[in-house]
Design a protein around this motif. Structure first.
Motif, PDB file in Angstrom:
ATOM      1  N   VAL A   1       0.854  -1.192   0.000  1.00  0.00           N
ATOM      2  CA  VAL A   1       0.000   0.000   0.000  1.00  0.00           C
ATOM      3  C   VAL A   1       0.888   1.240   0.000  1.00  0.00           C
ATOM      4  O   VAL A   1       1.754   1.397   0.860  1.00  0.00           O
TER       5      VAL A   1
ATOM      6  N   ILE B   1       1.062   5.054   0.743  1.00  0.00           N
ATOM      7  CA  ILE B   1       0.363   6.077   1.508  1.00  0.00           C
ATOM      8  C   ILE B   1       0.897   7.435   1.077  1.00  0.00           C
ATOM      9  O   ILE B   1       2.037   7.801   1.398  1.00  0.00           O
TER      10      ILE B   1
ATOM     11  N   GLN C   1       0.416   3.714   8.570  1.00  0.00           N
ATOM     12  CA  GLN C   1       1.431   2.670   8.419  1.00  0.00           C
ATOM     13  C   GLN C   1       1.303   1.627   9.504  1.00  0.00           C
ATOM     14  O   GLN C   1       1.300   0.415   9.233  1.00  0.00           O
TER      15      GLN C   1
ATOM     16  N   LEU D   1      -1.931  -0.555   9.173  1.00  0.00           N
ATOM     17  CA  LEU D   1      -1.905  -1.434   7.998  1.00  0.00           C
ATOM     18  C   LEU D   1      -0.885  -2.561   8.176  1.00  0.00           C
ATOM     19  O   LEU D   1      -1.159  -3.717   7.831  1.00  0.00           O
ATOM     20  N   GLU D   2       0.293  -2.225   8.696  1.00  0.00           N
ATOM     21  CA  GLU D   2       1.332  -3.247   8.885  1.00  0.00           C
ATOM     22  C   GLU D   2       0.932  -4.246   9.960  1.00  0.00           C
ATOM     23  O   GLU D   2       1.304  -5.421   9.891  1.00  0.00           O
TER      24      GLU D   2
ATOM     25  N   THR E   1       3.847  -1.366   3.486  1.00  0.00           N
ATOM     26  CA  THR E   1       3.538   0.033   3.193  1.00  0.00           C
ATOM     27  C   THR E   1       4.790   0.790   2.739  1.00  0.00           C
ATOM     28  O   THR E   1       5.918   0.411   3.045  1.00  0.00           O
TER      29      THR E   1
ATOM     30  N   THR F   1       5.592   5.244   1.993  1.00  0.00           N
ATOM     31  CA  THR F   1       4.956   6.553   2.099  1.00  0.00           C
ATOM     32  C   THR F   1       5.550   7.549   1.111  1.00  0.00           C
ATOM     33  O   THR F   1       6.708   7.437   0.704  1.00  0.00           O
TER      34      THR F   1
END
Length: 229
Positions: free
Chosen positions: A5, A7, A19, A22-23, A29, A31
């Protein structure tokens, strides 16, 4: 390997919170602190999904979203402090898959991310697309409309088949002419009115097969498939 993902969020604290959540759910992730970095990372990686803030430095979120849609169908969830309906409609019109308004519950964002990823995975590798009475067999390159128990085969050109297949992967979404050109006519520069010509032919053939009104024009945007069959 777990989904990646991206971000795109210029507020470090918010990016860090996303972060972490989600992790914790097993997702990877990365960013981006501005829109240009987001576009660069998208091209270099690419991610499985993008969480995108509207108010981004250098290149704003709407511009980033428009460029991502020119590149392909990477799922995008817009996250922003803007709560006006027009802002939501703008994001969805350009091609966002979902929209979340700040302040948000990080658990809700995680749930939305997982839901969008599930939808995306459910269409990967498909060889048969169905929407109402319209069926596209991607392996046989065949399109059929079923009405009143009768199956009518559509005699589509390659480009017409590409356009229908692309739109059926995201039913009811409004596609701009530019998006359809980029996704379905990659051979070179094409005028937007060319899409209008292809769309007119598709609608005529659908009408003849008993699926009139299935493909509709969206004023100021482009075209959309509807549940007319």
């Amino acid at each position: 390997m777990s989904s990646l993902v991206l971000i795109a969020e210029d507020e470090p604290e918010i990016a860090s919170i996303l972060q972490g959540y989600l992790e914790r759910e097993g997702l990877r992730t990365v960013t981006a602190i501005n829109g240009q970095v987001a576009l660069d990372l998208h091209r270099a990686l690419p991610p499985d999904l993008v969480i995108l803030d509207v108010k981004m430095p250098r290149v704003d979120g709407y511009e980033v979203l428009a460029e991502l849609r020119r590149r392909g169908d990477t799922p995008v969830i817009m996250v922003t402090a803007l709560s006006e309906d027009l802002d939501k409609l703008q994001a969805l019109r350009i091609g966002a898959d979902d929209y979340i308004v700040k302040p948000f519950n990080p658990l809700e964002v995680v749930a939305r991310v997982k839901a969008v990823l599930r939808r995306t995975r459910s269409t990967e590798g498909q060889t048969l697309l169905r929407l109402g009475g319209l069926e596209l067999d991607l392996t046989a390159h065949m399109a059929v409309v079923t009405t009143a128990g009768k199956r009518n085969r559509l005699d589509l050109t390659l480009t017409e088949f590409r356009i229908l297949a692309h739109m059926m992967r995201a039913p009811t979404r409004a596609f701009t002419r530019g998006e359809l050109i980029d996704a379905c006519l990659p051979e070179g520069d094409t005028l937007e009115r060319t899409i209008d010509s292809h769309a007119s032919n598709i609608r005529r053939k659908l009408q003849a097969a008993g699926a009139g009104g299935f493909m509709e024009g969206v004023r100021g945007v482009g075209y959309r498939l509807g549940p007319a069959v």
